[in-house]
Design a protein around this motif. Structure first.
Motif, mmCIF file in Angstrom:
data_model
loop_
_atom_site.group_PDB
_atom_site.id
_atom_site.type_symbol
_atom_site.label_atom_id
_atom_site.label_comp_id
_atom_site.label_asym_id
_atom_site.label_seq_id
_atom_site.Cartn_x
_atom_site.Cartn_y
_atom_site.Cartn_z
ATOM 1 N N ARG A 172 5.881 -7.596 -0.397
ATOM 2 C CA ARG A 172 6.977 -7.388 0.561
ATOM 3 C C ARG A 172 8.107 -6.580 -0.072
ATOM 4 O O ARG A 172 8.708 -5.710 0.574
ATOM 5 N N ILE A 173 8.403 -6.858 -1.319
ATOM 6 C CA ILE A 173 9.461 -6.113 -2.007
ATOM 7 C C ILE A 173 9.070 -4.651 -2.159
ATOM 8 O O ILE A 173 9.866 -3.749 -1.895
ATOM 9 N N VAL A 174 7.835 -4.404 -2.560
ATOM 10 C CA VAL A 174 7.366 -3.023 -2.717
ATOM 11 C C VAL A 174 7.358 -2.319 -1.361
ATOM 12 O O VAL A 174 7.797 -1.174 -1.245
ATOM 13 N N GLU A 175 6.892 -3.011 -0.333
ATOM 14 C CA GLU A 175 6.871 -2.421 1.005
ATOM 15 C C GLU A 175 8.277 -2.050 1.472
ATOM 16 O O GLU A 175 8.506 -0.951 1.994
ATOM 17 N N ALA A 176 9.231 -2.944 1.255
ATOM 18 C CA ALA A 176 10.609 -2.667 1.665
ATOM 19 C C ALA A 176 11.176 -1.479 0.901
ATOM 20 O O ALA A 176 11.890 -0.638 1.469
ATOM 21 N N TYR A 177 10.862 -1.399 -0.391
ATOM 22 C CA TYR A 177 11.354 -0.267 -1.167
ATOM 23 C C TYR A 177 10.751 1.046 -0.669
ATOM 24 O O TYR A 177 11.473 2.031 -0.462
ATOM 25 N N LEU A 178 9.453 1.049 -0.446
ATOM 26 C CA LEU A 178 8.810 2.267 0.039
ATOM 27 C C LEU A 178 9.333 2.640 1.427
ATOM 28 O O LEU A 178 9.514 3.825 1.727
ATOM 29 N N GLN A 179 9.600 1.649 2.239
ATOM 30 C CA GLN A 179 10.173 1.923 3.556
ATOM 31 C C GLN A 179 11.554 2.552 3.418
ATOM 32 O O GLN A 179 11.897 3.483 4.134
ATOM 33 N N SER A 180 12.344 2.058 2.460
ATOM 34 C CA SER A 180 13.677 2.631 2.266
ATOM 35 C C SER A 180 13.598 4.077 1.800
ATOM 36 O O SER A 180 14.490 4.873 2.078
ATOM 37 N N LEU A 181 12.532 4.416 1.082
ATOM 38 C CA LEU A 181 12.360 5.801 0.631
ATOM 39 C C LEU A 181 11.942 6.726 1.766
ATOM 40 O O LEU A 181 12.228 7.919 1.732
ATOM 41 N N THR A 182 11.255 6.181 2.743
ATOM 42 C CA THR A 182 10.672 7.022 3.784
ATOM 43 C C THR A 182 11.441 7.018 5.094
ATOM 44 O O THR A 182 11.042 7.689 6.032
ATOM 45 N N THR A 183 12.532 6.268 5.169
ATOM 46 C CA THR A 183 13.334 6.275 6.390
ATOM 47 C C THR A 183 14.707 6.843 6.094
ATOM 48 O O THR A 183 15.235 6.681 4.998
#
Length: 82
Positions: free
Chosen positions: A30-41
């Motif tokens: 979940r932490i990795v997903e949230a970080y990657l989401q922050s990079l792509t939005t």
């Protein structure tokens, strides 16, 4: 739909990341997903603030060993709830 992702990371970083995730009562995924989401939005509002530790995993930046995160967080909470 969730999809499996395999990453190769330094074992020490993985152990610290798992400990960090456990302390936050979140999964490492979940932490990795949230970080990657922050990079792509483009929207900077995220579910939670990304810690310097998690940022260092992606950037490869070393974190100072003498940095006491628990103390820093405690100081932050004390200041926040004055």
């Amino acid at each position: 739909m969730d999809t499996k992702l395999i990453l190769k990371l330094n074992q020490r970083i993985i152990e610290k990341a798992k400990e960090n995730a456990s302390n936050k009562k979140m999964s490492l995924s979940r932490i990795v997903e949230a970080y990657l989401q922050s990079l792509t939005t483009k929207n900077d509002s995220s579910e939670f603030e990304i810690s310097p530790f998690v940022k260092s995993i992606v950037t490869g930046t070393e974190i100072r060993v003498e940095l006491d995160y628990k103390r820093k967080y405690s100081d932050h909470l004390i200041e926040k709830y004055k």
